[in-house]
Design a protein around this motif. Structure first.
Motif, mmCIF file in Angstrom:
data_model
loop_
_atom_site.group_PDB
_atom_site.id
_atom_site.type_symbol
_atom_site.label_atom_id
_atom_site.label_comp_id
_atom_site.label_asym_id
_atom_site.label_seq_id
_atom_site.Cartn_x
_atom_site.Cartn_y
_atom_site.Cartn_z
ATOM 1 N N GLN A 38 -9.970 3.108 2.432
ATOM 2 C CA GLN A 38 -10.417 4.546 2.042
ATOM 3 C C GLN A 38 -9.093 5.291 1.773
ATOM 4 O O GLN A 38 -9.055 6.237 0.866
ATOM 5 N N VAL A 39 -7.949 5.006 2.410
ATOM 6 C CA VAL A 39 -6.692 5.877 2.131
ATOM 7 C C VAL A 39 -6.302 5.678 0.932
ATOM 8 O O VAL A 39 -5.522 6.659 -0.004
ATOM 9 N N LEU A 40 -6.256 4.385 0.219
ATOM 10 C CA LEU A 40 -6.021 4.258 -1.321
ATOM 11 C C LEU A 40 -7.040 4.927 -2.173
ATOM 12 O O LEU A 40 -6.524 5.544 -3.149
ATOM 13 N N THR A 41 -8.151 4.776 -2.198
ATOM 14 C CA THR A 41 -9.148 5.372 -2.945
ATOM 15 C C THR A 41 -9.244 6.813 -3.043
ATOM 16 O O THR A 41 -9.407 7.486 -3.868
ATOM 17 N N GLU A 42 -8.898 7.456 -1.621
ATOM 18 C CA GLU A 42 -8.825 8.914 -1.749
ATOM 19 C C GLU A 42 -7.507 9.392 -2.183
ATOM 20 O O GLU A 42 -7.668 10.431 -2.662
ATOM 21 N N ALA A 43 -6.676 8.650 -2.295
ATOM 22 C CA ALA A 43 -5.526 9.015 -3.314
ATOM 23 C C ALA A 43 -5.347 8.866 -4.678
ATOM 24 O O ALA A 43 -4.695 9.236 -5.369
ATOM 25 N N GLY A 44 -6.763 8.290 -5.033
ATOM 26 C CA GLY A 44 -6.713 7.891 -6.360
ATOM 27 C C GLY A 44 -6.156 6.782 -7.119
ATOM 28 O O GLY A 44 -6.224 6.444 -8.054
ATOM 29 N N ALA A 68 0.826 -1.282 0.105
ATOM 30 C CA ALA A 68 0.049 0.041 -0.066
ATOM 31 C C ALA A 68 0.734 1.346 0.012
ATOM 32 O O ALA A 68 0.410 2.019 -0.664
ATOM 33 N N ASN A 69 1.966 1.159 0.747
ATOM 34 C CA ASN A 69 2.899 2.249 0.698
ATOM 35 C C ASN A 69 3.528 2.652 -0.278
ATOM 36 O O ASN A 69 3.471 3.848 -1.042
ATOM 37 N N GLN A 70 3.978 1.666 -1.436
ATOM 38 C CA GLN A 70 4.384 1.730 -2.652
ATOM 39 C C GLN A 70 3.565 2.158 -3.609
ATOM 40 O O GLN A 70 3.654 3.035 -4.628
ATOM 41 N N ALA A 71 2.012 1.797 -3.367
ATOM 42 C CA ALA A 71 1.082 2.063 -4.082
ATOM 43 C C ALA A 71 0.863 3.512 -4.177
ATOM 44 O O ALA A 71 0.709 4.379 -5.061
ATOM 45 N N ASP A 94 -12.319 -6.785 9.609
ATOM 46 C CA ASP A 94 -12.210 -6.028 10.918
ATOM 47 C C ASP A 94 -12.622 -4.426 10.788
ATOM 48 O O ASP A 94 -12.706 -4.049 9.572
ATOM 49 N N LEU A 95 -12.218 -3.964 11.934
ATOM 50 C CA LEU A 95 -12.420 -2.418 11.967
ATOM 51 C C LEU A 95 -11.704 -1.931 11.133
ATOM 52 O O LEU A 95 -11.605 -0.644 10.629
ATOM 53 N N PHE A 96 -10.285 -2.436 10.818
ATOM 54 C CA PHE A 96 -9.352 -1.804 9.901
ATOM 55 C C PHE A 96 -9.425 -1.524 8.643
ATOM 56 O O PHE A 96 -8.783 -0.792 8.027
ATOM 57 N N ALA A 97 -10.221 -2.601 8.195
ATOM 58 C CA ALA A 97 -10.407 -2.708 6.793
ATOM 59 C C ALA A 97 -10.968 -1.450 5.971
ATOM 60 O O ALA A 97 -10.498 -1.165 4.898
ATOM 61 N N PRO A 98 -12.197 -0.999 6.475
ATOM 62 C CA PRO A 98 -12.747 0.358 5.898
ATOM 63 C C PRO A 98 -11.848 1.535 5.683
ATOM 64 O O PRO A 98 -11.576 2.096 4.716
#
Length: 294
Positions: A75-81, A45-48, A67-71
């Motif tokens: 979200q952090v990826l989708t918000e970055a495009g 994810a960091n490299q993406a 779990d609770l961490f999944a959303p």
């Protein structure tokens, strides 16, 4: 303006539990922390995020839990495009990394794979995503068989395979045959030894000293810009993602871009939150063309 490259990132996604303390504890010792934060991370994810913020079009292939961490991880990826259509959900926990950062910005990390360890098998849509990309970027925080299958499909489609073999381990020869670019730190380079000789392009990162490159046209060293270090967590991932995004510009320019991205990532706390965008990287390099990569 040229079309930005498409990077398919196949890898891990974690929630980082970051504790800050004046010094890291010795075995059996308890120390008091001075801060704590939850930061979405994972090498994949960091490299993406790094590739996307450097201007590439990015599609992510990986797995989160139920779990609770999944959303927030999604979200952090989708918000970055970043395109997350190939980010699957699996029963059970998401990946977690427990990180301790000391006053010098050095860190100690324990990774619990969670859903990343269950990311087995690639379906037809996953393989089509790999084949359509300009670059496939992989690491080793997911099952090696999954990485091997993706690299095989990428090779058949003419997609450049960039592997960050971290954490370093023995890998099947068929995977190494499909790797075009390997990015390792100095410790990983020593651990892998002669295995890297078969890889056409090898980049060895050396922290504040920059990076070494070996390719068909020879060897070179690219220095790292000097910055004030706050936290080194994720700096290598920022480097690697930025390198993938800039690889089409040629190894020399790509390494300079990646060194600047890695340096800037150490100036802020956390992994994903510290990854710089193309504008910051370009300013550090005095690169007036950086906006054309966005």
């Amino acid at each position: 303006m040229t079309k930005p490259p498409e990077v398919a990132v196949l890898g891990s996604i974690n929630m980082d539990l970051v504790s800050v303390t004046t010094r890291r504890p010795e075995p059996g010792e308890t120390v008091l922390g001075t801060g704590f934060s939850l930061v979405p991370g994972g090498k994949g994810a960091n490299q993406a995020l790094a590739a996307r913020r450097s201007g590439a079009r990015v599609r992510f292939l990986g797995a989160v839990g139920s779990d609770l961490f999944a959303p927030p991880l999604r979200q952090v990826l989708t918000e970055a495009g970043v395109d997350t259509a190939r980010l699957r959900s699996l029963p059970g926990p998401s990946g977690v990394a427990s990180i301790v950062v000391d006053a010098d910005g050095e860190n100690t990390i324990i990774v619990t794979p969670g859903a990343n360890g269950g990311f087995d098998g690639l379906d037809a849509d996953d393989l089509a995503c790999v084949a359509a990309a300009d670059i496939l970027l992989c690491q080793l925080e997911i099952p090696v068989d999954t990485v091997t299958a993706a690299a095989r499909r990428a090779r058949a489609a003419g997609t450049v395979v960039l592997l960050n073999p971290s954490p370093a381990r023995a890998l099947p020869a068929e995977l190494w045959r499909d790797v075009d670019v390997a990015v390792v730190n100095s410790g990983e380079a020593r651990s892998l030894g002669g295995v890297l000789e078969s890889v056409p392009h090898v980049v060895v990162t050396r922290g504040a000293q920059g990076a070494d490159y070996r390719g068909p046209e020879g060897r070179s060293h690219v220095p790292s810009p000097r910055v004030e270090v706050v936290d080194t967590t994720g700096a290598g991932d920022a480097f690697t993602g930025a390198l993938a995004a800039a690889w089409h510009r040629g190894p020399e320019r790509a390494l300079a871009w990646a060194c600047a991205a890695g340096a800037l990532a150490t100036t802020r706390l956390g992994a994903s939150s510290s990854i710089p965008d193309a504008r910051r990287i370009g300013r550090l390099l005095g690169d007036t063309t950086s906006e054309s990569n966005r």
